[in-house]
Design an enzyme around this catalytic site. Structure first.
Site, PDB file in Angstrom:
ATOM      1  N   HIS B 284       0.818  -1.221   0.000  1.00  0.00           N
ATOM      2  CA  HIS B 284       0.000   0.000   0.000  1.00  0.00           C
ATOM      3  C   HIS B 284       0.846   1.264   0.000  1.00  0.00           C
ATOM      4  O   HIS B 284       1.832   1.381   0.727  1.00  0.00           O
ATOM      5  CB  HIS B 284      -1.049  -0.010   1.116  1.00  0.00           C
ATOM      6  CG  HIS B 284      -0.521   0.071   2.510  1.00  0.00           C
ATOM      7  ND1 HIS B 284      -0.196   1.246   3.123  1.00  0.00           N
ATOM      8  CD2 HIS B 284      -0.298  -0.899   3.435  1.00  0.00           C
ATOM      9  CE1 HIS B 284       0.203   1.006   4.367  1.00  0.00           C
ATOM     10  NE2 HIS B 284       0.170  -0.283   4.580  1.00  0.00           N
ATOM     11  N   ASP B 296       6.298   0.570   6.610  1.00  0.00           N
ATOM     12  CA  ASP B 296       4.830   0.423   6.505  1.00  0.00           C
ATOM     13  C   ASP B 296       4.264   1.511   5.616  1.00  0.00           C
ATOM     14  O   ASP B 296       3.933   2.594   6.110  1.00  0.00           O
ATOM     15  CB  ASP B 296       4.221   0.469   7.909  1.00  0.00           C
ATOM     16  CG  ASP B 296       2.738   0.180   7.909  1.00  0.00           C
ATOM     17  OD1 ASP B 296       2.195  -0.249   6.874  1.00  0.00           O
ATOM     18  OD2 ASP B 296       2.106   0.390   8.959  1.00  0.00           O
ATOM     19  N   GLU B 330      -4.794   2.002   2.806  1.00  0.00           N
ATOM     20  CA  GLU B 330      -4.883   0.847   3.707  1.00  0.00           C
ATOM     21  C   GLU B 330      -5.025   1.308   5.145  1.00  0.00           C
ATOM     22  O   GLU B 330      -5.734   0.702   5.934  1.00  0.00           O
ATOM     23  CB  GLU B 330      -3.629  -0.033   3.568  1.00  0.00           C
ATOM     24  CG  GLU B 330      -3.737  -1.393   4.267  1.00  0.00           C
ATOM     25  CD  GLU B 330      -3.288  -1.390   5.740  1.00  0.00           C
ATOM     26  OE1 GLU B 330      -3.592  -2.347   6.451  1.00  0.00           O
ATOM     27  OE2 GLU B 330      -2.632  -0.417   6.170  1.00  0.00           O
ATOM     28  N   GLU B 331      -4.314   2.384   5.489  1.00  0.00           N
ATOM     29  CA  GLU B 331      -4.160   2.716   6.909  1.00  0.00           C
ATOM     30  C   GLU B 331      -5.440   3.207   7.583  1.00  0.00           C
ATOM     31  O   GLU B 331      -5.662   2.939   8.764  1.00  0.00           O
ATOM     32  CB  GLU B 331      -3.055   3.776   7.096  1.00  0.00           C
ATOM     33  CG  GLU B 331      -1.653   3.269   6.779  1.00  0.00           C
ATOM     34  CD  GLU B 331      -1.161   2.214   7.753  1.00  0.00           C
ATOM     35  OE1 GLU B 331      -1.902   1.810   8.651  1.00  0.00           O
ATOM     36  OE2 GLU B 331      -0.008   1.770   7.593  1.00  0.00           O
ATOM     37  N   ASP B 358       3.094  -6.470   3.683  1.00  0.00           N
ATOM     38  CA  ASP B 358       2.718  -5.332   4.542  1.00  0.00           C
ATOM     39  C   ASP B 358       3.068  -5.600   5.999  1.00  0.00           C
ATOM     40  O   ASP B 358       2.302  -5.310   6.906  1.00  0.00           O
ATOM     41  CB  ASP B 358       1.223  -5.037   4.376  1.00  0.00           C
ATOM     42  CG  ASP B 358       0.795  -3.761   5.119  1.00  0.00           C
ATOM     43  OD1 ASP B 358       1.681  -2.969   5.491  1.00  0.00           O
ATOM     44  OD2 ASP B 358      -0.409  -3.580   5.339  1.00  0.00           O
ATOM     45  N   HIS B 429       4.276   3.010  12.625  1.00  0.00           N
ATOM     46  CA  HIS B 429       3.401   4.176  12.832  1.00  0.00           C
ATOM     47  C   HIS B 429       4.045   5.270  13.679  1.00  0.00           C
ATOM     48  O   HIS B 429       3.342   6.095  14.259  1.00  0.00           O
ATOM     49  CB  HIS B 429       2.066   3.768  13.490  1.00  0.00           C
ATOM     50  CG  HIS B 429       1.216   2.886  12.649  1.00  0.00           C
ATOM     51  ND1 HIS B 429      -0.052   2.492  13.048  1.00  0.00           N
ATOM     52  CD2 HIS B 429       1.411   2.326  11.432  1.00  0.00           C
ATOM     53  CE1 HIS B 429      -0.577   1.717  12.105  1.00  0.00           C
ATOM     54  NE2 HIS B 429       0.287   1.591  11.122  1.00  0.00           N
TER      55      HIS B 429
END
Lengths: 477, 477
Positions: B284, B296, B330-331, B358, B429
């Site tokens: 993604h 990520d 995606e997130e 991912d 994140h």
């Protein structure tokens, strides 16, 4: 990624033959492994110990004050963990010091200093004469190419520039395919009549860090030798490709001293039923002097200590004695492991297993073992239980570690812990081998897997088969 | 350690049943895998691509300018690699922005500002009113504990402080066991009458970095919510243990905007024999906005691109079409993967396999697959060939990835690449998810394993079995 629960299932290991019933592995009951894991991952201590070692003895090449400090720290730490029979076992070690000057300078046409390259003396190099050495650089990829240079090599600086092959799946194979240059450059260049040698650093990384390591030293028969960073090796190669003469000046004030007394450090958890039989676990205390030796081999030392601490924390007593051995002088002499073998020669028949960790503190991948047949199967079955913690194989290998090597040669079943190796040579023997490069959880997972392996073997009903001796000799038991 | 040549032998995978003859895997001949490996490891490009993405679009949350830049970069990169049918496929995405103020301040007894804690708004949080919110902190470990607080919670700041459990072998399981707090804190605190929520960061690391991530947003029915670093979570917990009232002030100016048009980016290597049948590989493009989203999921994006580049570099043409899909959103919404499913609904029966990466760009460990039985065996046999590159298992899992999820739900056999996860949640994140945390060789090894998996499946004689649909519905073929 987002929240997707998943679970890693234990992987199966291909066992060509099932273990014989009489050798069924006495692995810890699931509750024991669970308890080890709970303590290791919930209350990890390996990284804390490593931080201490790297702080107390940040530089600890054999014969140095740092090495002596590491010995004291190791002894105190073993006592703090509650080990018994803690002692220092003497060995004489070589003593080489890097000194304060290590400089390789490109000279311009007028012979004036131009650019300093990133180099370090190889361990064991003789110094340059006062004022340094000036020479023209000749690049080779092999000793054969050096031989072919013939008289051209005389008086020059030989640049050994064969890289580690990045296309090999195993970085250790890439290392093995290139490290002959580091070991042999100094002597080969001397024989060719050259004045000094420059060796491309043993790493897959492209950066500005030179990587040291042992070179073969022969008194009055090898030349001053440095490792050069891969960036500067490429730079030097590019200059030579222009077909111009590249003049350099090398200055080194490293030197050899007389051998020094030093020690291996040993401590034990005595066995409950067979206290004379020994399961050994260890790493080496000495380290190269460009950084803290956090991966090589501080990691192996603290993992061996953590194996013992975990077993103590669970108030377990293995059937056989667990012996932690922290060897001196793996890097440039192997005197510690030889001294251990010699001091314990009479009881080597009672050494039922020796496990070494000396490939860095990265996430577990597996184990290599000198055992074969049903004994290898026994170890593989123990390893299978550790799949959730990263162990994917227990393979046979003829050589599993430098410090257990002398024991294996006398029949002791040995093994080496194998962590992931993608990052290892980035830091190996360089200024990057610091505590910051060691991940606490990866380090602890290794200690956990080693603890389970040692405890399982210490509790086996029947010991592993001895390793056949080349001579047919049998050590006393 | 020193110079000890050793080789890692391919590990065996436990195959409960041998594959049927008709489904014998058509893995690349050894020379093809060797060639892929030689290109990947000798001429790696994944890390270079990732450096580009992280430079062109360092912040690329859905709806942002960075996300738009990432879309353009992806399209240009696919064209540069030589993919065909390169296009942007539209989707509408949510648009939330962090703003410039996110501050949680401990107040002293006089109500004056004392210490700022390390926090960040959770993705989707509403802002505080101008001037911020002042409240007293109440700590809970679960939603049940919040419920038990009853009226006490009214007007307060609810601190959700249940840590990820480090004793679980799988960090993703530890994440799954704690992330309900991040998702649900804002709405639950609102329902309890609280004024704001503070959630312990989802990480096993102890440091000063808050970790963002999606929270459930309900208009006018959730409170401003922040993640707090694990250091400061422990600090806050220690203060509360003194049984004193802890007053805080929270200020956030994050906000929601109208949905924005955005895109998935798609490109192909057309199949030689069955061009309508599709093997999909993707990651993604969007990423959280505290850093570069290097792991990520920049890693997954460039690995998918590198799969195609490797196949092109070897001038291979798979039997079936290889389609690279870089999903948007995606997130915080999954709009891209839903849009892909809807746009391609008519050809989902022709999607023979969809592989997602991912879980970060770390060293390969294995694959998870939605397949079972003989189809899982086929994949396991392909994985077995990749043991030297780190693949140790091909396991079944019901959920293999968020972006392939909508395809799997309609019968497409799907898989997720599984790298080592010891370090993943350290950076996930957070501001640490930068290019510096991604190791070039680890990233490339993943791309290599994915390339071999995709190419092998694209060349199978007989496609993998479809995944049974819960409804019994069959997509058109």
């Amino acid at each position: 990624m987002q929240t997707h629960p998943f679970s890693i299932v234990l992987l199966g290991l291909l066992l060509s033959t099932p273990p014989r019933a009489s050798q069924a592995p006495q692995v810890p009951a699931p509750t024991v492994l669970d308890a080890l894991a709970k303590e290791a991952l919930g209350n990890p201590r390996a990284h804390t110990l490593l931080t201490q070692l790297c702080s107390v003895a940040p530089k600890r090449l054999s014969g140095s004050k740092g090495a002596a400090a590491a010995v004291e720290w190791a002894q105190e730490t073993m006592l703090a963990i509650g080990l018994k029979n803690v002692r220092k076992e003497p060995c004489m070690v070589p003593h080489w010091e890097r000194g304060t000057v290590e400089r390789l300078t490109l000279l311009n046409k007028e012979g004036e200093a131009n650019t300093d390259l990133s180099v370090c003396a190889l361990g064991g190099s003789p110094p340059t004469p006062p004022g340094g050495i000036e020479a023209v650089v000749l690049m080779v990829r092999s000793f054969d190419e050096l031989t072919q240079l013939g008289e051209q090599a005389r008086g020059q600086a030989i640049f050994f520039n064969r890289p580690m092959d990045p296309t090999l799946s195993d970085p250790f194979a890439a290392y093995s395919g290139a490290v002959d240059q580091r070991g042999g450059a100094g002597v080969a260049a001397f024989k060719a009549g050259a004045r000094c040698a420059i060796v491309r650093s043993m790493t897959l990384a492209y950066d500005d860090n030179p990587h040291t390591g042992a070179m073969r030293y022969e008194k009055d028969a090898c030349v001053p030798t440095v490792a050069i960073s891969t960036f500067d090796a490429n730079e030097l190669e590019a200059r030579l490709a222009l077909n111009v003469s590249v003049h350099v000046k090398l200055e080194l004030d490293c030197r050899w001293f007389a051998d020094e007394p030093s020690f291996n450090v040993v401590g034990e958890i005595p066995g409950s039923e067979l206290p004379k039989e020994i399961v050994l676990v260890g790493g080496h205390l000495d380290a190269w002097d460009l950084a803290q030796g956090a991966h090589d081999d501080g990691a192996g030392c603290v993992q061996a200590l953590e194996v013992a601490r975990l077993i103590k924390a669970l108030k377990l007593q293995p059937r056989r004695t667990l012996r932690v051995v922290l060897w001196m002088n793996e890097e440039n002499g192997g005197r510690g492991s030889a001294a251990y073998r010699d001091l314990h020669r009479e009881e080597l028949g009672l050494h039922v297993f020796a496990l070494e960790s000396d490939r860095g503190g990265f996430a577990p991948r597996g184990f290599e073992s000198s055992s074969t047949g049903s004994s290898l199967d026994v170890l593989a079955r123990i390893g299978e239980k550790l799949g959730a913690y990263g162990v994917g194989f227990v393979n046979h290998s003829a050589h599993v570690g430098a410090d257990v090597g002398p024991l294996q040669a006398l029949g002791v079943p040995c093994a080496g812990f194998v962590p992931d190796s993608a990052r290892y040579f980035d830091v190996h023997h360089s200024a990057l081998d610091t505590i910051a490069s060691v991940h606490p959880r990866e380090l602890e997972l290794g200690a956990l897997c080693m603890a389970s392996m040692c405890l399982s073997v210490a509790n086996l009903d029947k010991p592993l088969d001895r390793i056949p001796l080349p001579s047919g000799e049998k050590p006393k038991r």
